[in-house]
Write a protein that holds these residues in place. Structure first.
Motif, PDB file in Angstrom:
ATOM      1  N   LEU A   5       0.838  -1.200   0.000  1.00 42.98           N
ATOM      2  CA  LEU A   5       0.000   0.000   0.000  1.00 42.98           C
ATOM      3  C   LEU A   5       0.879   1.259   0.000  1.00 42.98           C
ATOM      4  O   LEU A   5       1.870   1.331   0.729  1.00 42.98           O
ATOM      5  CB  LEU A   5      -0.893   0.023   1.242  1.00 42.98           C
ATOM      6  N   GLU A   9      -2.851   5.368  -0.098  1.00 44.70           N
ATOM      7  CA  GLU A   9      -3.786   4.252   0.115  1.00 44.70           C
ATOM      8  C   GLU A   9      -3.942   3.953   1.601  1.00 44.70           C
ATOM      9  O   GLU A   9      -5.018   3.626   2.080  1.00 44.70           O
ATOM     10  CB  GLU A   9      -3.280   3.005  -0.619  1.00 44.70           C
ATOM     11  N   ARG A  10      -2.853   4.097   2.340  1.00 43.13           N
ATOM     12  CA  ARG A  10      -2.937   3.858   3.798  1.00 43.13           C
ATOM     13  C   ARG A  10      -3.852   4.892   4.450  1.00 43.13           C
ATOM     14  O   ARG A  10      -4.674   4.575   5.313  1.00 43.13           O
ATOM     15  CB  ARG A  10      -1.534   3.874   4.414  1.00 43.13           C
ATOM     16  N   LYS A  13      -7.543   3.970   2.802  1.00 38.29           N
ATOM     17  CA  LYS A  13      -8.164   2.647   2.971  1.00 38.29           C
ATOM     18  C   LYS A  13      -7.883   2.014   4.326  1.00 38.29           C
ATOM     19  O   LYS A  13      -8.677   1.245   4.836  1.00 38.29           O
ATOM     20  CB  LYS A  13      -7.690   1.703   1.851  1.00 38.29           C
ATOM     21  N   LEU A  14      -6.767   2.344   4.891  1.00 34.54           N
ATOM     22  CA  LEU A  14      -6.407   1.714   6.171  1.00 34.54           C
ATOM     23  C   LEU A  14      -7.072   2.424   7.345  1.00 34.54           C
ATOM     24  O   LEU A  14      -7.521   1.804   8.303  1.00 34.54           O
ATOM     25  CB  LEU A  14      -4.881   1.740   6.319  1.00 34.54           C
ATOM     26  N   LEU A  17     -10.376   1.143   8.692  1.00 28.80           N
ATOM     27  CA  LEU A  17     -10.239  -0.140   9.402  1.00 28.80           C
ATOM     28  C   LEU A  17      -9.677   0.083  10.802  1.00 28.80           C
ATOM     29  O   LEU A  17     -10.142  -0.502  11.779  1.00 28.80           O
ATOM     30  CB  LEU A  17      -9.327  -1.085   8.607  1.00 28.80           C
ATOM     31  N   TRP A  22      -9.456  -2.495  13.961  1.00 32.03           N
ATOM     32  CA  TRP A  22      -8.159  -3.082  13.603  1.00 32.03           C
ATOM     33  C   TRP A  22      -7.042  -2.226  14.164  1.00 32.03           C
ATOM     34  O   TRP A  22      -7.225  -1.057  14.453  1.00 32.03           O
ATOM     35  CB  TRP A  22      -8.021  -3.210  12.081  1.00 32.03           C
ATOM     36  N   ALA A  84      -3.534  -4.184  -0.999  1.00 33.30           N
ATOM     37  CA  ALA A  84      -4.986  -4.000  -1.123  1.00 33.30           C
ATOM     38  C   ALA A  84      -5.735  -5.281  -0.768  1.00 33.30           C
ATOM     39  O   ALA A  84      -6.895  -5.247  -0.329  1.00 33.30           O
ATOM     40  CB  ALA A  84      -5.309  -3.562  -2.549  1.00 33.30           C
ATOM     41  N   ASP A  86      -5.138  -7.227   1.687  1.00 34.93           N
ATOM     42  CA  ASP A  86      -5.369  -7.247   3.128  1.00 34.93           C
ATOM     43  C   ASP A  86      -6.550  -6.359   3.501  1.00 34.93           C
ATOM     44  O   ASP A  86      -7.355  -6.697   4.377  1.00 34.93           O
ATOM     45  CB  ASP A  86      -4.106  -6.798   3.866  1.00 34.93           C
ATOM     46  N   ILE A  87      -6.664  -5.243   2.822  1.00 35.00           N
ATOM     47  CA  ILE A  87      -7.803  -4.339   3.058  1.00 35.00           C
ATOM     48  C   ILE A  87      -9.108  -5.047   2.702  1.00 35.00           C
ATOM     49  O   ILE A  87     -10.076  -5.033   3.472  1.00 35.00           O
ATOM     50  CB  ILE A  87      -7.655  -3.057   2.207  1.00 35.00           C
TER      51      ILE A  87
END
Ligand code: HBI
Length: 101
Positions: A5, A9-10, A13-14, A17, A22, A84, A86-87
């Motif tokens: 990522l 993106e982190r 998308k992260l 979560l 998470w 991605a 893992d996401i």
């Protein structure tokens, strides 16, 4: 080959979560979450549902189960870090857990 990522993106998308339960694993580029169910059979039903989806995705969790608890760690071995995939798997895991909790 899944790419690690990017920073953007982190952020995009992260972050949801991490806000939703998470956590970043210590010492490696991975995320982790523990689930506590009402019984071993519920924990196993969770693992069975996730396993079938993981196989379809060809992307598998690292997990530990004792009685009604399941500890899940997600990372992409092929790129030694978060991708991605893992996401996507984390989002699926949360959907399955929400039906059983
Ligand atoms: N699962 N978490 C994870 N990370 C991987 O890199 C991975 C996997 N499951 C299957 C898989 N890679 C295969 O695509 C490769 O081993 C060929």
């Amino acid at each position: 080959m899944a790419a690690r990522l990017s920073d953007d993106e982190r952020a995009q998308k992260l972050r949801p979560l991490l806000a939703g339960g998470w956590a970043l694993a210590s010492g490696r580029d991975a995320i982790e979450r523990s689930f506590v169910f009402d019984s071993f059979t519920s924990a196993f039903a969770f693992m069975a549902a996730v396993a079938l989806h993981a196989e379809k995705m060809d992307h598998h969790p690292e997990w530990f189960n004792v009685y009604n608890r399941v500890d899940v760690t997600l990372s992409t071995h092929d790129c030694q870090g978060l991708s991605a995939r893992d996401i996507a798997l984390a989002a699926h895991i949360d959907r399955v857990a929400s039906k059983l909790l």
